[in-house]
Write a protein that holds these residues in place. Structure first.
Motif: not given
Length: 132
Positions: A64-66, A68-71, A87-89, A112-115
């Protein structure tokens, strides 16, 4: 005199410097399947406290990659190992729990997040965090 100065410094410290009360955090669950994220739309309050539980129930690894959100979110110290490079892998069958304080982004802002796993680019492996 030193005690008075120290007491005033502690009182003047910004609230952000204090540890959040994670017992008041709201749960958010996201499941990775063979066909994408469930749910795909996640609403969060500005600066709201959340326990994000991500579970991979698919037959292969996803993320789950985003960035800016996690930063911009405040991640609990004990959970920072789950979020690397935005990201969370997770391998198949794994789950992660991340305590976070949502970004202070303006209401209506979206992330917006994605894999970004190679095969997921062809699938509809996308979602969005919406700031309320």
């Amino acid at each position: 005199m030193k005690t008075l100065v120290l007491a005033l410094a502690v009182l003047a410290a910004p609230a952000a410097a204090q540890a959040p009360n994670w017992t008041k955090a709201q749960p958010i669950s996201i499941t990775m399947t063979d066909h994408g994220f469930i749910p795909r739309r996640i609403a969060v309050q500005q600066n709201g406290l959340y326990v994000l539980r991500v579970t991979n129930r698919s037959g292969k690894g996803h993320n789950l990659t985003q960035k800016a959100f996690f930063a911009n979110a405040r991640i609990a110290r004990q959970d920072r190992g789950w979020v690397r490079d935005g990201q969370i892998v997770l391998d198949s069958g794994r789950r992660a729990t991340v305590h976070l304080q949502a970004p202070a982004t303006r209401r209506g802002g979206t992330y917006e997040f994605s894999s970004t796993t190679l095969a997921d680019a062809d699938d509809d492996y996308k979602g969005v965090f919406v700031i309320r």
